[in-house]
Design a protein around this motif. Structure first.
Motif, PDB file in Angstrom:
ATOM      1  N   ASP A 171     -36.442  -7.260 -15.759  1.00 17.50           N
ATOM      2  CA  ASP A 171     -36.725  -8.237 -14.994  1.00 17.50           C
ATOM      3  C   ASP A 171     -36.466  -8.210 -13.575  1.00 17.50           C
ATOM      4  N   VAL A 172     -35.319  -8.036 -13.311  1.00 18.35           N
ATOM      5  CA  VAL A 172     -34.859  -7.888 -11.765  1.00 18.35           C
ATOM      6  C   VAL A 172     -35.517  -6.614 -11.252  1.00 18.35           C
ATOM      7  N   LYS A 173     -35.822  -5.497 -11.897  1.00 15.76           N
ATOM      8  CA  LYS A 173     -36.691  -4.301 -11.444  1.00 15.76           C
ATOM      9  C   LYS A 173     -37.786  -4.824 -11.086  1.00 15.76           C
ATOM     10  N   THR A 174     -38.660  -5.262 -12.135  1.00 10.78           N
ATOM     11  CA  THR A 174     -40.024  -5.671 -11.724  1.00 10.78           C
ATOM     12  C   THR A 174     -40.085  -6.620 -10.524  1.00 10.78           C
ATOM     13  N   ARG A 175     -39.352  -7.736 -10.500  1.00  7.83           N
ATOM     14  CA  ARG A 175     -39.435  -8.720  -9.306  1.00  7.83           C
ATOM     15  C   ARG A 175     -39.258  -7.902  -8.082  1.00  7.83           C
ATOM     16  N   LEU A 176     -38.163  -7.128  -8.074  1.00  9.79           N
ATOM     17  CA  LEU A 176     -38.020  -6.116  -6.864  1.00  9.79           C
ATOM     18  C   LEU A 176     -39.085  -5.367  -6.482  1.00  9.79           C
ATOM     19  N   GLU A 177     -39.813  -4.768  -7.330  1.00 11.79           N
ATOM     20  CA  GLU A 177     -40.962  -4.052  -6.799  1.00 11.79           C
ATOM     21  C   GLU A 177     -42.083  -4.954  -6.320  1.00 11.79           C
ATOM     22  N   SER A 211     -35.234 -11.357   2.343  1.00 18.61           N
ATOM     23  CA  SER A 211     -33.731 -12.002   2.006  1.00 18.61           C
ATOM     24  C   SER A 211     -33.799 -11.925   0.563  1.00 18.61           C
ATOM     25  N   GLU A 212     -35.154 -12.421  -0.552  1.00 16.77           N
ATOM     26  CA  GLU A 212     -35.017 -12.407  -1.750  1.00 16.77           C
ATOM     27  C   GLU A 212     -35.107 -10.863  -2.410  1.00 16.77           C
ATOM     28  N   PHE A 213     -35.505  -9.964  -1.536  1.00 10.85           N
ATOM     29  CA  PHE A 213     -35.555  -8.694  -1.854  1.00 10.85           C
ATOM     30  C   PHE A 213     -34.079  -8.114  -1.756  1.00 10.85           C
ATOM     31  N   GLU A 214     -33.269  -8.473  -0.776  1.00 11.06           N
ATOM     32  CA  GLU A 214     -31.907  -7.929  -0.763  1.00 11.06           C
ATOM     33  C   GLU A 214     -31.221  -8.470  -1.748  1.00 11.06           C
TER      34      GLU A 214
END
Length: 310
Positions: A171-177, A211-214
């Motif tokens: 989930d975190v990985k998908t949101r990061l991409e 900021s959200e990406f970091e």
């Protein structure tokens, strides 16, 4: 059988065959349904609606793209479920309590043990009777490492914990991409901005997305590290009342407990003695008064007997 009946039979058979063919075709799922192209085609009406704006402002377009990105993230966050099932992500931790004869030798043995399995030590604490070491062992060698902890000393206690973070990880990985793509779009809009107002608006959105990406990147890094390296807390202790040099220390805990116990017992005995004296003394006094009242008091049985004798 006449010609008309043949035509009816043929028509019914043709209809049945046609219906069967249509049902079979509908039940068969083409491979392209699982492809990214199909997903994009299925989402095209929604994305087109999201991208439809009445103004040429880059900021409005940027907001629309962000909305479209949220739609993609919401609808396809579980698109890689098959991959998730095949690539489990688990965090393993362990706590091991050991009883040893020599702390310095045990510390050296633990260092060699950690190095043997390709791990590292993140912290250690030592006093005269024990050492506490936090080590990190590669997850692939975790089970082997746990089986060999008996070589470090006498195992008094061993606890192993395992936590499945597969869903959280992907989930975190998908949101990061998704955030990575969104940042690239905002950066592109920034180069095409027409005035200061549009620049400021897009920069604000870009700053929030960055900021959200970091934050997501930090979460993914922590999860990846915990998955790749299992944490092992090793606590080694000398036998009770002994130090590294072999000197037997006084058991201050037991001595203090015994001292407190003796004081409490003394106080309790003292209170019981007072209570005993009070109760017994009262009873004796009451008994004495009663006997005196019978013999010499108002009734005076003995007094009357003595008077008759005289």
């Amino acid at each position: 059988m006449n010609k008309l009946n043949y035509k009816k039979i043929f028509a019914v058979a043709f209809t049945v065959i046609s219906v069967g063919a249509v049902i079979a075709a509908n039940n068969k799922k083409p491979d392209f349904l699982q492809t990214k192209v199909f997903k994009e085609k299925a989402m095209a009406p929604r994305l087109a609606m999201a991208r439809h704006v009445s103004s040429d402002s880059y900021f409005e377009n940027a907001q629309t793209e962000a909305f479209a990105e949220d739609i993609m993230e919401e609808d396809f966050e579980n698109a890689d479920s098959a991959q998730i099932q095949s690539e489990k992500k688990k965090i393993k931790n362990a706590d091991v309590n050991l009883q040893v004869k020599n702390l310095s030798e045990t510390f050296t043995a633990i260092e060699s043990w950690v190095k043997k399995y390709g791990g590292y030590i993140s912290s250690s604490n030592e006093n005269s009777t024990s050492i506490n070491i936090t080590a990190h062992i590669p997850a692939d060698d975790f089970d082997k490492a746990m089986e060999s902890t008996g070589t470090l000393g006498k195992i008094k206690n061993k606890n192993i914990n395992e936590r499945d973070v597969t869903e959280q990880y992907y989930d975190v990985k998908t949101r990061l991409e998704n955030k990575r793509i969104l940042i690239a779009k905002f950066q592109d809009y920034l180069t095409k901005a027409k005035n200061i107002q549009e620049i400021l608006q897009v920069e604000s959105q870009l700053s929030n997305a960055t900021s959200e990406f970091e934050n997501l990147q930090g979460q993914l890094n922590r999860l990846s590290k915990e998955v790749a390296f299992s944490k092992v807390n090793l606590y080694a202790q000398l036998p009770e009342s002994k130090t590294e040099s072999g000197i037997i220390l006084p058991d201050t805990k037991s001595e203090f407990y015994g001292f407190i116990t003796n004081i409490v017992n003394f106080i309790m005995h003292y209170l019981w003695s007072i209570l005993y004296i009070v109760i017994c003394g009262t009873l004796f006094a009451m008994l004495f008064i009663f006997v005196y009242w019978i013999c010499f008091g108002k009734i005076g049985l003995l007094r009357k007997i003595f008077n008759k004798i005289k």
